[in-house]
Design a protein around this motif. Structure first.
Motif, mmCIF file in Angstrom:
data_model
loop_
_atom_site.group_PDB
_atom_site.id
_atom_site.type_symbol
_atom_site.label_atom_id
_atom_site.label_comp_id
_atom_site.label_asym_id
_atom_site.label_seq_id
_atom_site.Cartn_x
_atom_site.Cartn_y
_atom_site.Cartn_z
ATOM 1 N N ASP A 113 -7.698 -8.943 -8.111
ATOM 2 C CA ASP A 113 -7.698 -7.659 -7.689
ATOM 3 C C ASP A 113 -5.960 -6.704 -8.458
ATOM 4 O O ASP A 113 -6.335 -5.874 -9.109
ATOM 5 N N ASP A 114 -5.052 -8.164 -7.930
ATOM 6 C CA ASP A 114 -3.713 -7.507 -8.268
ATOM 7 C C ASP A 114 -3.803 -7.709 -10.335
ATOM 8 O O ASP A 114 -3.284 -6.481 -10.687
ATOM 9 N N ALA A 184 2.837 2.239 -22.301
ATOM 10 C CA ALA A 184 1.697 2.075 -20.936
ATOM 11 C C ALA A 184 2.030 1.225 -20.298
ATOM 12 O O ALA A 184 1.387 1.347 -19.358
ATOM 13 N N ASP A 185 2.463 0.144 -20.975
ATOM 14 C CA ASP A 185 3.177 -0.800 -19.029
ATOM 15 C C ASP A 185 4.247 -0.106 -18.359
ATOM 16 O O ASP A 185 3.732 0.000 -16.535
ATOM 17 N N ASP A 186 5.342 0.702 -19.205
ATOM 18 C CA ASP A 186 5.939 1.934 -17.757
ATOM 19 C C ASP A 186 4.613 2.778 -16.609
ATOM 20 O O ASP A 186 5.625 3.384 -15.928
ATOM 21 N N TYR A 187 3.949 3.108 -18.194
ATOM 22 C CA TYR A 187 2.911 4.542 -16.666
ATOM 23 C C TYR A 187 2.433 3.186 -16.256
ATOM 24 O O TYR A 187 2.467 4.584 -15.141
ATOM 25 N N MET A 202 1.312 -5.525 -12.214
ATOM 26 C CA MET A 202 1.512 -5.353 -14.167
ATOM 27 C C MET A 202 1.566 -7.005 -14.099
ATOM 28 O O MET A 202 1.543 -7.244 -15.184
ATOM 29 N N SER A 203 3.432 -7.106 -13.480
ATOM 30 C CA SER A 203 3.310 -8.175 -14.016
ATOM 31 C C SER A 203 2.702 -9.598 -13.637
ATOM 32 O O SER A 203 2.509 -10.322 -13.955
ATOM 33 N N ILE A 238 6.635 -9.687 -18.497
ATOM 34 C CA ILE A 238 6.668 -10.339 -16.822
ATOM 35 C C ILE A 238 7.910 -10.010 -16.120
ATOM 36 O O ILE A 238 8.169 -9.021 -14.894
ATOM 37 N N LYS A 239 9.085 -9.371 -17.021
ATOM 38 C CA LYS A 239 10.557 -9.723 -16.077
ATOM 39 C C LYS A 239 10.432 -7.915 -16.200
ATOM 40 O O LYS A 239 11.025 -8.020 -14.937
ATOM 41 N N ARG A 240 9.993 -7.195 -17.461
ATOM 42 C CA ARG A 240 10.661 -6.259 -17.387
ATOM 43 C C ARG A 240 9.878 -5.392 -15.592
ATOM 44 O O ARG A 240 10.756 -4.389 -15.291
ATOM 45 N N MET A 241 8.793 -5.696 -15.401
ATOM 46 C CA MET A 241 7.798 -5.538 -14.357
ATOM 47 C C MET A 241 8.244 -5.642 -13.313
ATOM 48 O O MET A 241 8.239 -5.311 -12.377
#
Ligand SMILES: [Zn+2]
Length: 255
Positions: A113-114, A184-187, A202-203, A238-241
């Motif tokens: 789900d995540d 789009a990741d940030d949003y 996200m990550s 992955i790292k950013r999120m």
């Protein structure tokens, strides 16, 4: 990830987007489409997709699961969201500019789900940032409406089945820029957080994609290419999120 892929990719692999774009450039300059016209075409497009694909009934396990995990995701930046599952073997998901999000059952089979929520959050980011609308408009102008609009001065016409096919071809071959993907990741992250979801989603979804990539069967490579081919490097995403989720004080959910 990009939009619409409910038809077989193989059928469109010969399509030369650059050539189509080059050929259409003259017509594109001459054509203007209002936002309202684009909206109508988007609506017509997603209605056709919903007819051409097997949509899971509300009572199916897939639909119930998707409904539960997207609970509270009712709108984004004034665009109402709606979710459906296509019962198909392709591994994919897409979101249309009108806020229609379509998740394929085969993707639900391989993601938690995540992880699904991460993919959905990212796609919704493209919708909110109007990337989806702009790429749809480009697809219309460079393929389906190229000749029609040029000759009839831009009057609205119902898309034929072959024009719908051409739009799908264009969308499959179009790609968002790295900058758009990062946006789009940030949003997606901010959206999930704002809606009370755990943005670790996200990550976690990128981690899953990475593990699919490493488990490099031909089938998985295909999945990666379809879902995230030109996106920025997965490790950095992955790292950013993760960094963001940790600094916001979220616990990583158990998978
Ligand atoms: Zn994307």
């Amino acid at each position: 990830m990009f939009i619409a892929l409910s038809m077989s990719v193989d059928a469109y692999s010969q399509f030369d987007f650059k050539k189509a774009l080059g050929g259409a450039s003259k017509a594109v300059q001459a054509i203007t489409l209002t936002d309202g016209q684009v909206r109508n075409y988007v609506k017509e497009y997603i209605d056709t997709m919903d007819l051409q694909n097997k949509v899971c009934a509300d009572t199916s396990a897939y639909a119930i699961r998707l409904k539960k995990l997207t609970q509270g995701l009712d709108e984004v930046d004034g665009i109402p969201l709606n979710f459906k599952v296509y019962e198909v073997t392709d591994v994919n998901a897409f979101a249309c500019a009108d806020g229609s999000v379509r998740v394929f059952s085969a993707l639900m089979d391989i993601m938690t789900d995540d992880e699904l929520l991460g993919v959905i959050g990212h796609e919704i980011g493209h919708v909110a940032l109007r990337h989806s609308r702009n790429s749809f408009k480009t697809a219309l102008l460079t393929s389906a409406l190229k000749d029609g609009l040029a000759s009839n001065g831009g009057a609205m016409a119902k898309l034929t089945e072959s024009q719908i096919g051409k739009v799908t071809e264009s969308l499959i071959n179009s790609r968002y820029s790295r900058k758009q993907e990062t946006e789009a990741d940030d949003y997606g992250y901010a959206f999930l957080k704002q809606k009370g979801k755990n943005p670790w989603a996200m990550s976690l979804s990128f981690r899953k994609l990475k593990s699919l990539q490493e488990d490099a069967g031909a089938n998985n490579i295909n999945i990666i290419n379809q879902l995230f081919s030109t996106h920025p490097n997965l490790d950095s995403r992955i790292k950013r999120m993760e960094r963001q989720a940790k600094s916001d004080g979220f616990e990583m959910p158990k998978q």
